[in-house]
Design an enzyme around this catalytic site. Sequence first.
Site, PDB file in Angstrom:
ATOM      1  NE  ARG A  63     -18.692 -33.715  81.638  1.00 48.43           N
ATOM      2  CZ  ARG A  63     -18.298 -32.666  80.947  1.00 48.43           C
ATOM      3  NH1 ARG A  63     -17.299 -32.780  80.095  1.00 48.43           N
ATOM      4  NH2 ARG A  63     -18.897 -31.519  81.100  1.00 48.43           N
ATOM      5  CE  LYS A 105     -20.070 -58.052  95.967  1.00 49.76           C
ATOM      6  NZ  LYS A 105     -19.700 -57.014  96.848  1.00 49.76           N
ATOM      7  CG  HIS A 162     -18.165 -54.363 107.849  1.00 51.53           C
ATOM      8  ND1 HIS A 162     -19.381 -53.730 107.964  1.00 51.53           N
ATOM      9  CD2 HIS A 162     -18.311 -55.292 106.856  1.00 51.53           C
ATOM     10  CE1 HIS A 162     -20.231 -54.242 107.085  1.00 51.53           C
ATOM     11  NE2 HIS A 162     -19.604 -55.195 106.399  1.00 51.53           N
ATOM     12  CG  HIS A 182     -24.177 -56.740 105.940  1.00 53.40           C
ATOM     13  ND1 HIS A 182     -23.929 -58.077 105.818  1.00 53.40           N
ATOM     14  CD2 HIS A 182     -23.016 -56.114 105.581  1.00 53.40           C
ATOM     15  CE1 HIS A 182     -22.688 -58.261 105.379  1.00 53.40           C
ATOM     16  NE2 HIS A 182     -22.111 -57.083 105.236  1.00 53.40           N
ATOM     17  CG  HIS A 231     -24.725 -51.897 108.326  1.00 51.15           C
ATOM     18  ND1 HIS A 231     -25.294 -51.930 107.084  1.00 51.15           N
ATOM     19  CD2 HIS A 231     -23.390 -52.005 108.132  1.00 51.15           C
ATOM     20  CE1 HIS A 231     -24.342 -52.078 106.174  1.00 51.15           C
ATOM     21  NE2 HIS A 231     -23.182 -52.127 106.783  1.00 51.15           N
ATOM     22  CD  GLU A 244     -27.869 -53.638  97.377  1.00 59.71           C
ATOM     23  OE1 GLU A 244     -27.341 -52.525  97.229  1.00 59.71           O
ATOM     24  OE2 GLU A 244     -27.809 -54.280  98.429  1.00 59.71           O
ATOM     25  CE  LYS A 284     -24.007 -52.260  96.803  1.00 58.55           C
ATOM     26  NZ  LYS A 284     -24.501 -52.873  98.053  1.00 58.55           N
ATOM     27  CG  ASN A 341     -27.570 -56.021 101.863  1.00 61.69           C
ATOM     28  OD1 ASN A 341     -26.384 -55.702 101.758  1.00 61.69           O
ATOM     29  ND2 ASN A 341     -28.516 -55.531 101.075  1.00 61.69           N
ATOM     30  NE  ARG A 369     -24.040 -55.533  94.743  1.00 67.20           N
ATOM     31  CZ  ARG A 369     -23.117 -54.824  94.119  1.00 67.20           C
ATOM     32  NH1 ARG A 369     -23.300 -54.454  92.857  1.00 67.20           N
ATOM     33  NH2 ARG A 369     -22.019 -54.458  94.730  1.00 67.20           N
ATOM     34  CD  GLU A 428     -18.985 -59.181 104.470  1.00 65.67           C
ATOM     35  OE1 GLU A 428     -19.818 -59.837 103.825  1.00 65.67           O
ATOM     36  OE2 GLU A 428     -19.268 -58.125 105.077  1.00 65.67           O
TER      37      GLU A 428
END
Length: 364
Positions: A117, A219, A259, A240, A244, A229, A139, A237, A233, A181
């Site tokens: 937990r 950030k 990436h 992206h 992506h 998000e 994340k 992206n 936030r 980035e």
Amino acid sequence: MKKPQLVWDIKPVSYILGRDALRLSRKRLEEFNKRIVLVDENTLQFCLPVFEEQMENLRIDGVISINTNVNNKSIDQTIHVWNELAKLGAERDTLLINLGGGVVTDLGGFAAATFKRGISFVNFPTSLLGMVDAAIGGKTGLDFGGLKNQIGLFTNPICVVIDPIFLKTLDQKQLLSGYAELLKCGLIMDIDLWDSLESQRYDKVEEWDSLIVQSARNKVDIVRHDTFEKGLRKILNFGHTVGHAIESYLLNKGLDITHGEAVAAGMICETYISSKLYEFECKRIKEIITTIDHNFPRFNLKKDDIPALMEFLKHDKKNKGGQYRFSLLRRLGKAVHDIEVEDDLIRESIEFYIDHKDCECEED
Ligand code: GLY
């Protein structure tokens, strides 16, 4: 450029940023009875010795290594970490030290947050991409069903320790991946940062420490205002959505791309889209595209690839209610999110990328 700032407590996370961050973080690690380090095959070889040297005989109770060459962020790798944590007798007073790039911090954070937990963890990003993006913001997660980041939690480490000392362990490809980035951070929210990067080549940069601290601070600022998000936030992206799709498409074809390289391509397409939706100084558009091209060679995509790329775009998790919702540039240094974009304009932007076209706007 603001001066590198070293310690920044934003409950529940402490950020320790800049040269010497490793040494400064030692006290936080000493608060735990047991300390286990999670590495991958690269950080085991190149970063763990640096960590141990800087921490000067801090007792480590175990090292768990994951293999990032196979099934990167998979449930099997997570089970391996849980098994090792159990063997090492990890309990609530144990700290998992994630020492690595985005795969290690994402998977390690998830494994720690779900073991018994939840045990505490700390992120020591070792890649540029991890330092300016992946290790910050809570994340964590795994890929699932062939799609990225399908399973996971928002859960914060007790501390994020960003020490540029690890840059020397990176090869050029990894450094370049993180550079995308950094460029993105300047474009979406920080003209000063952009101005220090504009027209530079990543391999000529000298002031990494201040660039990393500046970008990481930006950030942190975003995620503390919008952890889950729901709004702001999403500006992270930028580049992206198309990026992506290009990443998944080329990886599926067996190409060894990073990436950051895909995001760089995505940023060219999404700058084009931004320029069609908002008034944008022509010289700024050219400046953005030239700076990206200066660092990232274009992928050899053909017009015939566009239908397959559009299929990958459909999978994008930001695709809501049948409409593509993009994060775009309202102007340089200011991004907007949840902008609906028509299919035709997306296709046009990919053609713009493939053809190396110049922007069609009037000279300012
Ligand atoms: N990498 C984007 C985010 O953390 O939201």
